[in-house]
Scaffold this active site. Structure first.
Site, PDB file in Angstrom:
ATOM      1  CE  LYS A  66      -4.049  -1.883   2.230  1.00  0.00           C
ATOM      2  NZ  LYS A  66      -4.754  -1.690   3.319  1.00  0.00           N
ATOM      3  CG  ASN A 115      -2.246  11.357   9.383  1.00  0.00           C
ATOM      4  OD1 ASN A 115      -2.978  12.356   9.084  1.00  0.00           O
ATOM      5  ND2 ASN A 115      -2.239  10.318   8.486  1.00  0.00           N
ATOM      6  CB  SER A 171      -6.493  14.766  18.694  1.00  0.00           C
ATOM      7  OG  SER A 171      -7.171  14.399  19.572  1.00  0.00           O
ATOM      8  CE1 TYR A 200     -10.091   7.586  16.248  1.00  0.00           C
ATOM      9  CE2 TYR A 200     -12.233   8.756  17.071  1.00  0.00           C
ATOM     10  CZ  TYR A 200     -11.118   8.591  16.262  1.00  0.00           C
ATOM     11  OH  TYR A 200     -10.587   9.761  15.330  1.00  0.00           O
ATOM     12  CE  LYS A 204      -7.206   9.779  17.763  1.00  0.00           C
ATOM     13  NZ  LYS A 204      -6.120  10.031  16.794  1.00  0.00           N
TER      14      LYS A 204
END
Length: 313
Positions: A66, A115, A171, A200, A204
């Protein structure tokens, strides 16, 4: 509660028109930049724009096929060659190997875009080292990679014209929905009781707490650390959501070109050099994260826990 929800939705889905555009990014000739998760989505768009500005760009991702496909696509669209670095953030030995490989090739790193991320996978998924997949990838892996490449960041800050090197941590406004529960960072009964969206949100929050603590510890040596909400963007990140949710989201979400704007602003502009410790919101504006993410005591505790995790790799 209604005001809280409307503020969150407005920030990501209905921000004011952007005052910052990719055309405002300065020439990046001579700058070395690394983007984690740059094989797709916001990361790939970030890499694409940086290549058009003449940066030397490393695409760090887990899947070599990828990554190399993304490099070919970027070559077709920009005429420039990016460089591949194999990095599996869900395996700390892989992170160590990637950090060492990067340092063997590059003495300087001017901008690190942390990222990459995973969002709401099945709760049973964990990293190779036994951490919650989201916290392990989004927080632990990025902490360790940043620690490993810090010598190149410090060397770049010492030699760059503005005296800075940048660490830009992606974030989300999802951080508003959960804080840090140390009992759920590794796989445990407590972790398995949480929802994937809660895990999740926790990851963050971890991104912002880490970013703020990095700013406190290294700001005096020229490191500019920022965290940001990139906005509501159409990417592969939501691949674990139901197809109905994805269809609904796509009606509201913005094009990926918008998703890269806020992190590019933090990572490349003269204004970005003054943003150490800040949290940015769409599009390229200073915003306010949840107040406890800025607590120095919480930052110190998370940093010490993270150091403990990687000390014997």
């Amino acid at each position: 509660m209604g005001h809280f929800w409307s503020a969150i939705i407005r920030e990501s889905l209905f921000p004011p028109a952007t005052q910052f555009h990719a055309s405002d990014i300065p020439d990046m000739s001579g700058k070395v930049v690394l983007v984690t998760g740059a094989n797709a989505g916001i990361g790939k768009e970030t890499a694409r724009v940086l290549l058009t500005k003449n940066a030397k760009v490393y695409i760090a991702c887990r899947d070599k096929a990828k990554g190399e496909a993304a490099i070919r696509e970027l070559k077709d669209s920009t005429g420039k060659d990016a460089f591949f670095l194999q990095l599996n953030l869900a395996n700390l030995k892989s992170v160590k190997a990637a950090g060492e490989e990067f340092l063997s090739k590059e003495p300087l790193l001017h901008v690190l875009f942390n990222n990459a991320g995973v969002m709401t996978p099945p709760v049973e998924m964990i990293t190779d080292d036994g951490y919650d997949l989201q916290f392990g990838t989004n927080v632990v892996g990025h902490f360790y990679f940043t620690k490993l490449v810090m010598p190149a960041l410090l060397a770049a800050a010492a030699t760059s014209s503005d005296g800075t090197a940048r660490v830009v941590n992606t974030s989300s406004n999802g951080h508003w929905f959960d804080g840090l529960d140390y009992n759920t960072f590794r796989d445990s009964p407590a972790r398995r009781k949480k929802s994937s969206s809660g895990l999740y949100a926790q990851s963050k929050t971890g991104n912002i707490v880490f970013s703020a603590e990095l700013a406190r510890r290294y700001g005096g040596q020229g490191i500019v650390s920022t965290a940001l909400n990139p906005g509501g963007i159409k990417t592969e990140l939501a691949r674990h959501q139901s197809s109905l949710n994805q269809m609904f989201l796509n009606m509201l979400l913005h094009d990926v070109s918008y998703g890269a704007l806020t992190q590019l602003y933090a990572g490349t502009t003269a204004e970005g050099a003054k943003l150490n410790g800040k949290y940015l919101i769409p599009w390229a504006r200073i915003g306010d994260p949840r107040a406890d993410t800025q607590d120095p005591q919480q930052g110190k505790e998370l940093w010490n826990w993270l150091e403990e995790q990687v000390k014997d790799i």
